[in-house]
Enzyme design. Structure first.
Site, PDB file in Angstrom:
ATOM      1  NE  ARG A 111     -37.219 -31.766  14.229  1.00 13.06           N
ATOM      2  CZ  ARG A 111     -38.225 -30.917  14.532  1.00 13.06           C
ATOM      3  NH1 ARG A 111     -38.265 -30.064  13.852  1.00 13.06           N
ATOM      4  NH2 ARG A 111     -38.639 -31.147  15.497  1.00 13.06           N
ATOM      5  CE1 TYR A 260     -39.175 -31.279   6.002  1.00 10.34           C
ATOM      6  CE2 TYR A 260     -37.806 -32.010   7.902  1.00 10.34           C
ATOM      7  CZ  TYR A 260     -38.541 -31.050   7.406  1.00 10.34           C
ATOM      8  OH  TYR A 260     -39.079 -29.991   8.165  1.00 10.34           O
ATOM      9  CE  LYS A 269     -34.651 -26.983  13.367  1.00  5.82           C
ATOM     10  NZ  LYS A 269     -35.198 -25.958  14.081  1.00  5.82           N
ATOM     11  CG  HIS A 289     -35.308 -24.396  18.310  1.00  2.00           C
ATOM     12  ND1 HIS A 289     -36.657 -25.028  18.607  1.00  2.00           N
ATOM     13  CD2 HIS A 289     -35.312 -24.268  17.237  1.00  2.00           C
ATOM     14  CE1 HIS A 289     -37.277 -25.225  17.477  1.00  2.00           C
ATOM     15  NE2 HIS A 289     -36.543 -24.732  16.450  1.00  2.00           N
ATOM     16  CB  SER A 311     -40.561 -27.079  15.025  1.00  7.18           C
ATOM     17  OG  SER A 311     -39.324 -26.983  15.055  1.00  7.18           O
ATOM     18  CB  CYS A 313     -44.922 -22.765  18.157  1.00  8.83           C
ATOM     19  SG  CYS A 313     -45.401 -24.517  18.690  1.00  8.83           S
ATOM     20  CG  ASP A 336     -34.916 -22.528  13.385  1.00  7.25           C
ATOM     21  OD1 ASP A 336     -36.138 -22.718  14.102  1.00  7.25           O
ATOM     22  OD2 ASP A 336     -34.340 -23.332  13.091  1.00  7.25           O
ATOM     23  NE  ARG A 430     -40.620 -26.906   7.695  1.00  8.10           N
ATOM     24  CZ  ARG A 430     -40.233 -26.853   8.959  1.00  8.10           C
ATOM     25  NH1 ARG A 430     -39.649 -25.599   9.043  1.00  8.10           N
ATOM     26  NH2 ARG A 430     -40.484 -27.306  10.073  1.00  8.10           N
TER      27      ARG A 430
END
Length: 648
Positions: A111, A260, A269, A289, A311, A313, A336, A430
């Site tokens: 990001r 991306y 997001k 989130h 993110s 974590c 998420d 990812r």
């Protein structure tokens, strides 16, 4: 409209269906399409008028060679994947069933938070009084500057490419929480990924034809003014001019220059959190989130928990946890995003608006997340992981699962060997995979009414000072705990190093409006839910000892913390007061069956010097970043914490 465009209609199933359903739309002025429009496309002329206008205006600016209206079918997806292979963007992975590997340009791997803006007439609508136009709690841009940024980038940016029209729903159609969007993109990679992550179908067009409002999402991978020497074939991007723009007043998103996922999958997001938080404030709900999981106790009582972690974590690991305690069962609703609204009985209910997982690959293995490993090896698009000579994938964490004699090619396309000193997979690589494939997906994960939330967890990577778990003293104190969250930076964005960053509500990169107003909105929830509000907790799986070793085993053992949380939800007297919140009473945290008994004294210690510094850091952050927009309730909670720490 370019004169070389000529009208063309599809005879595909979706096109015929759209034509019959939207006959009225055909009475509108015709939309010209290129003569090379391929077979199997929906009739653009049969789109609902408001969608058709959006497509016409965007195509007139971006000048694509073709326009393809996506129907979300398996046949369409097959053709798109074949196109990605022809373009050199993705390669099939024959070891698995319908899995593919894409490698991005090395300049387009995460990001771009510093180039992401909320565009409002007043700066204070987007960022707090204490912040700057570009600060820690978001970046603001005026509508005039947004128009200038768009005019400098979008004209002709899709020349030579196809514009894909993606009608999608965030959340199951018919849910009171669902929202519809239409993304226009020149990336087949995005079209394939959106099919996984959202509901893409002709049924969405039916809803739009009935007058449903939608979020306008325009994305282009971009076209650099000058060719880049380091550009990767098959992954066009314009990293020097990448920009992500959100206009909450008109529900518009414009993304340019990056392919991306976090920058290009605009339902994620951008819509689900940035614009979603604005819609939630206007309409009286929460867009967060957060993962959502259901957990059933040995007694058969099922509860639902939402949890906010930054993110990378451990959200996906917790959402798909395989509990170590006998008799417990965990089921995944989402990993998420959580959209939460009060029902008629005053219960806070949540849906996962996504249909897929866009998870971080490194660290995922059969030992850390066996359910993820059972999910991702079919119908999955991997990005920036390493490839193996037997047709599979590899990343850090899979060393013990790599067969002997198998060669590895890293995410940059170079041969890789163990001990080389460089990662095989990018740290933010990812997997994009359908959620329905998860072996522990909750039976009601797509229920339109959502699931009732009994507890909310906040947490992050805190190597020292912060205990394994504590309970907030009240709803208001819980809002303060979320506002005061801090965590080590991760590879999900462009930050370098393991600096401890303020990340309130794990939403720091995703606020769509003034953070001070966001806190006031959260505080107001208690007036709506009263005694039915979920309990709030803070967890920290990542505390370390003086040698840098984790004090808590984590992963499936985190069920022991959830066991204590649920017992508190049930009202059990197993907590005692402390300066930061309610800690487990001695003996109340189940440790039976652990291979090694953790050092609970270290795990739950509250060093006064650490917390004295912590409260000052939080106060300074609030003063500098939020200023006079900080709600009085949060100021009072900060002062109360300061007083409790002084008395330790």
């Amino acid at each position: 409209m370019p004169p070389e465009f000529a009208r063309s209609l599809s005879d595909s199933h979706c096109g015929r269906q759209a034509a019959s359903q939207f006959a009225k739309a055909r009475s509108q002025p015709s939309f010209c399409l290129p003569p090379r429009l391929s077979r199997g496309l929906s009739a653009v002329g049969a789109l609902p008028p408001q969608v058709r206008q959006f497509v016409e205006q965007s195509a007139a600016t971006c000048r694509p060679d073709k326009v393809h209206v996506c129907d979300g079918s398996a046949e369409e997806n097959r053709r798109l994947l074949e196109l990605l292979q022809q373009q050199g963007t993705a390669q099939p992975l024959p070891k698995y069933s319908n899995c593919w590997l894409a490698r991005t340009d090395p300049a387009d791997v995460a990001r771009v938070e510093g180039r992401t803006f909320v565009c409002t007439p007043r700066m204070r609508d987007a960022v707090p009084a204490g912040g700057a136009a570009s600060g820690q709690l978001g970046n603001w841009m005026s509508p005039e500057d947004m128009r200038a940024a768009v005019s400098q980038r979008l004209p002709g940016c899709m020349a030579g490419r196809t514009m894909y029209v993606i009608p999608f729903s965030m959340g199951p159609l018919g849910s009171p929480l669902a929202k519809i969007g239409v993304e226009l993109t020149d990336s087949p990679y995005v079209a394939c990924s959106m099919r996984v992550m959202t509901h893409v179908s002709a049924a969405v067009l039916e809803a739009l034809a009935s007058g449903e409002q939608f979020v306008r999402c325009l994305h282009s991978v971009g076209r650099p003014a000058q060719p880049r020497a380091s550009a990767r074939r098959g992954w066009p991007c314009d990293p020097e001019r990448t920009i992500i723009l959100h206009k909450p007043d008109s529900n518009e998103i414009v993304s340019y220059g990056s392919g991306y996922g976090g920058n290009s999958l605009l339902g994620k997001k951008c819509l689900a959190l940035r614009l979603g938080s604005c819609m939630a404030r206007r309409e009286g709900w929460l867009a967060e989130h957060m993962l959502i999981l259901g957990i059933t106790t040995p007694a058969g009582r099922k509860r639902y928990v939402a949890a906010a972690f930054p993110s990378a974590c451990g959200k996906t690991n917790l959402a798909m946890m395989q509990p170590s305690l006998p008799g417990y069962k965990v089921e995944c609703v989402g990993d998420d995003i959580a959209w939460m609204r009060f029902d008629e009985q005053g219960r806070l209910r949540a849906i996962n608006p996504e249909r897929g997982f866009f998870g971080v690959a490194p660290g995922t293995s059969s030992s850390t997340n066996p359910n993820a490993m059972r999910t991702i090896f079919s119908n999955t698009l991997f990005t920036n992981v390493a490839a193996t000579s037997d047709g599979g994938v590899f990343w850090e964490g899979l060393e013990s699962e790599l067969p002997e004699g198998v060669a590895v090619t890293d995410w940059l396309g170079q041969p890789w060997e163990r001990g080389s000193g460089r990662p095989a997979a990018h740290p933010n690589s990812r997997f994009c995979t359908p959620a329905e494939q998860c072996p522990i997906i909750d039976p009601v994960w797509q229920a339109p009414e959502g699931v009732p939330i009994d507890a909310i967890l906040f947490g992050g990577r805190r190597p020292e000072g912060v205990p394994l778990v504590y309970e907030a003293l009240s709803w208001r104190h819980g809002v303060f705990v979320g506002a005061a969250m801090r965590s080590e930076a991760t590879a999900a964005a462009e930050h370098k190093g393991k600096v401890i960053m303020h990340d309130p509500f794990a939403m720091r990169p995703f606020f769509g409006y003034n953070f001070g107003q966001y806190l006031a909105h959260w505080c107001s929830m208690e007036r709506r839910g009263g005694s039915k509000m979920p309990k709030i907790f803070h967890v920290n799986w990542f505390r370390k000892d003086s040698q840098g070793r984790f004090l808590w085993p984590g992963y499936g053992e985190n069920c022991r913390v959830l066991d204590w949380v649920l017992r508190r939800v049930e009202g059990e007297d197993i907590a005692l007061g402390s300066a930061v919140g309610l800690l487990p009473k001695p003996g109340s945290l189940r440790l039976d069956g652990l291979r090694e008994t953790p050092d609970l004294q270290q795990l739950f210690s509250l060093p006064k010097s650490f917390w004295a510094q912590e409260v000052e850091d939080i106060g300074r952050y609030f003063e500098q970043q939020v200023g006079e927009d900080l709600p009085g309730e949060i100021s009072e909670e900060l002062q109360a914490l300061r007083q409790r720490i002084a008395q330790m």
